[in-house]
Write a protein that holds these residues in place. Structure first.
Motif, short mmCIF file in Angstrom:
data_model
loop_
_atom_site.label_atom_id
_atom_site.label_comp_id
_atom_site.label_asym_id
_atom_site.label_seq_id
_atom_site.Cartn_x
_atom_site.Cartn_y
_atom_site.Cartn_z
N UNK A 142 0.85 -1.21 0.00
CA UNK A 142 0.00 0.00 0.00
C UNK A 142 0.88 1.25 0.00
N UNK A 143 1.76 1.35 -0.98
CA UNK A 143 2.88 2.29 -0.95
C UNK A 143 2.47 3.74 -0.68
N UNK A 144 1.64 4.31 -1.56
CA UNK A 144 1.28 5.72 -1.40
C UNK A 144 0.60 5.94 -0.04
N UNK A 145 -0.34 5.07 0.28
CA UNK A 145 -1.08 5.22 1.54
C UNK A 145 -0.16 5.05 2.74
N UNK A 146 0.78 4.12 2.65
CA UNK A 146 1.70 3.88 3.76
C UNK A 146 2.63 5.07 3.98
N UNK A 154 -3.19 9.70 10.71
CA UNK A 154 -3.82 8.85 9.69
C UNK A 154 -3.59 7.36 9.96
N UNK A 155 -2.71 7.05 10.89
CA UNK A 155 -2.36 5.65 11.13
C UNK A 155 -3.55 4.89 11.72
N UNK A 156 -3.75 3.71 11.19
CA UNK A 156 -4.83 2.86 11.67
C UNK A 156 -6.20 3.24 11.15
N UNK A 157 -6.25 4.25 10.26
CA UNK A 157 -7.54 4.70 9.73
C UNK A 157 -7.67 4.36 8.24
N UNK A 158 -8.92 4.18 7.77
CA UNK A 158 -9.12 3.91 6.34
C UNK A 158 -8.76 5.14 5.52
N UNK A 159 -7.83 4.99 4.61
CA UNK A 159 -7.26 6.12 3.88
C UNK A 159 -7.24 5.84 2.39
N UNK A 160 -7.59 6.85 1.60
CA UNK A 160 -7.48 6.76 0.15
C UNK A 160 -6.62 7.92 -0.34
N UNK A 161 -5.64 7.61 -1.16
CA UNK A 161 -4.82 8.65 -1.78
C UNK A 161 -5.42 8.94 -3.15
N UNK A 185 -15.54 13.05 -6.53
CA UNK A 185 -15.10 12.78 -7.89
C UNK A 185 -13.70 12.16 -7.90
N UNK A 186 -13.28 11.76 -9.10
CA UNK A 186 -11.95 11.18 -9.26
C UNK A 186 -11.92 9.70 -8.95
N UNK A 187 -10.70 9.17 -8.91
CA UNK A 187 -10.53 7.75 -8.62
C UNK A 187 -9.46 7.59 -7.54
N UNK A 188 -9.51 6.47 -6.86
CA UNK A 188 -8.56 6.15 -5.79
C UNK A 188 -7.25 5.70 -6.41
N UNK A 189 -6.15 6.36 -6.05
CA UNK A 189 -4.83 5.95 -6.53
C UNK A 189 -4.26 4.83 -5.68
N UNK A 190 -4.56 4.85 -4.39
CA UNK A 190 -4.08 3.82 -3.48
C UNK A 190 -4.97 3.81 -2.24
N UNK A 191 -5.09 2.65 -1.63
CA UNK A 191 -5.91 2.51 -0.43
C UNK A 191 -5.10 1.83 0.67
N UNK A 192 -5.26 2.31 1.89
CA UNK A 192 -4.60 1.67 3.02
C UNK A 192 -5.25 0.31 3.28
N UNK A 193 -4.57 -0.52 4.05
CA UNK A 193 -5.14 -1.83 4.34
C UNK A 193 -6.41 -1.71 5.18
N UNK A 194 -6.49 -0.65 5.98
CA UNK A 194 -7.72 -0.42 6.74
C UNK A 194 -8.90 -0.16 5.81
N UNK A 210 -9.01 -1.23 2.63
CA UNK A 210 -9.21 -2.43 1.81
C UNK A 210 -10.16 -3.42 2.48
N UNK A 211 -10.23 -3.38 3.79
CA UNK A 211 -11.15 -4.28 4.49
C UNK A 211 -12.60 -4.00 4.12
N UNK A 212 -12.87 -2.79 3.65
CA UNK A 212 -14.22 -2.40 3.24
C UNK A 212 -14.45 -2.63 1.74
N UNK A 213 -13.44 -3.16 1.05
CA UNK A 213 -13.56 -3.38 -0.38
C UNK A 213 -13.07 -2.22 -1.22
N UNK A 214 -12.41 -1.24 -0.60
CA UNK A 214 -11.86 -0.11 -1.35
C UNK A 214 -10.53 -0.53 -1.96
N UNK A 215 -10.32 -0.18 -3.23
CA UNK A 215 -9.05 -0.53 -3.88
C UNK A 215 -8.67 0.53 -4.89
N UNK A 216 -7.45 0.47 -5.34
CA UNK A 216 -6.96 1.45 -6.32
C UNK A 216 -7.78 1.36 -7.60
#
Length: 365
Positions: free
Chosen positions: A19-23, A32-39, A45-54, A56-62
């Motif tokens: 999860x490079x960008x998010x990490x 931001x640590x331990x929280x669901x994050x999208x870069x 609008x727009x699209x997610x470039x990267x998602x933290x593992x938190x 991803x548990x909700x089904x969010x992905x790049x």
């Protein structure tokens, strides 16, 4: 006779940052640590470039539309990308790679192949090299990396996903063919959703099914990719790690859940594709002069349209504008559209001069 005995054995490591960008964002901002994050993107609008593992548990992905990501995870935090920071961290990581081998093939800012068959440390065991590299990356950057180790690039890439995050896995020559045989083809690196769907219609669901098909059959149905599929179904991949790969283009494409017949809807789909293409170009400090639109119809026939400008493209709006004009030239569509792709080529480095060229990435959204 083992299928792998006819080719030289290499020691290949595929390193993939977790999860490079998010990490990086979580490293630099403790809140931001331990929280669901999208870069990238925003709630609207727009699209997610990267998602933290938190997240991803909700089904969010790049590459997911931001509005979809927010619907899946209402507490999702959006942060703007900082590509200058990511590039600097990536350079730190590549300097670590270079301590072990000059044979480094970067795939993006956060992953690369390394050939350590003969390495600068004189180490015999590739798994130990991978452990050392991951430990040095952690020490230098504070970030976790995963690694796959095998005798070819395809299997090293597959192995790096097995124990993510912050792990590594080995696929040996003895185990390679059996590993491939039991793997669903939709998980094969290099087999996108559309190709997997096509394979399924031909009765090919696993590596074992793929291996059962003769080369002639695969070439007939998959063209120039046929020989590649024939080889990897047997755990064979003779591609070398190429430190000086030349990128000829940067592309993104999307296969739709429902086919599109309306021009306005099709044009709306160009935005996320252009955004993903430009994010990569911006991160690498490159641009291009040629925009190409790929249209694949419901019967799998396809068409492409291109336009080359005298000056380099300057951003997402220009890509969308050019791609929209190109798309309009094939409307009314002769059949419903199942896939659209946008590619930028005639690349230049920092909009002045030649850039490093590499083979086009398959950036399926």
């Amino acid at each position: 006779m083992n299928d792998t005995t006819a080719i030289p054995m290499r020691k290949i490591i595929h390193v993939d940052m977790d999860a490079f960008y998010a990490s990086v964002e979580q490293r630099d901002n403790p809140e931001l640590r331990g929280k669901p994050l999208a870069v990238g993107g925003s709630a609207a609008r727009g699209v997610v470039a990267a998602a933290s593992y938190e997240a991803r548990k909700f089904g969010v992905h790049s590459a997911m539309p931001s509005i979809t990501a927010k619907r899946k995870c209402p507490d999702l935090i959006f942060v703007p990308p900082r590509f200058d920071v990511y590039k600097a961290v990536s350079q730190q990581i590549r300097e670590i790679f270079a301590e072990y081998t000059p044979l480094i093939e970067p795939l993006s800012l956060d992953e690369a192949y390394l050939d350590v068959t003969e390495n600068l440390m004189g180490m015999e065991i590739a798994t130990e090299i991978a452990l050392q590299i991951r430990a040095k990356i952690k020490q230098a950057t504070g970030l976790n990396a995963s690694a796959g180790i095998s005798y070819n690039k395809f299997l090293a890439k597959m192995a790096s996903d097995l124990n993510k995050p912050n792990g590594q896995a080995v696929i040996t020559p003895k185990n390679g063919p059996a590993f491939v045989a039991g793997l669903p083809v939709k998980k094969f690196h290099g087999v996108g959703p559309a190709t997997a769907e096509r394979m399924h219609r031909l009765g090919i669901k696993t590596g074992s099914d793929l291996k059962a098909k003769p080369l002639e059959f695969l070439s007939q149905h998959f063209g120039k990719s046929g020989p590649y599929f024939h080889s990897i179904a047997r755990g064979i991949d003779e591609r070398k790690v190429r430190p000086d790969r030349i990128r000829k283009s940067v592309g993104a494409e999307d296969t739709f859940t429902d086919d599109i017949t309306d021009l306005d809807l099709a044009i709306a789909e160009l935005g996320p594709l252009a955004d993903k293409v430009w994010r990569y170009c911006d991160a690498q400090g490159i641009s291009g002069k040629t925009v190409t639109v790929k249209i694949k119809y419901s019967d799998f026939t396809q068409a492409t349209r291109s336009r080359t400008s005298t000056l380099a493209i300057t951003g997402v709006p220009e890509i969308i504008e050019t791609a929209s004009v190109l798309l309009a030239t094939v409307y009314p569509f002769r059949r419903s559209v199942r896939l659209l792709g946008v590619t930028l080529s005639s690349l230049t480095n920092d909009q002045s001069g030649d850039c490093e060229e590499q083979r086009q990435l398959d950036l399926n959204l």
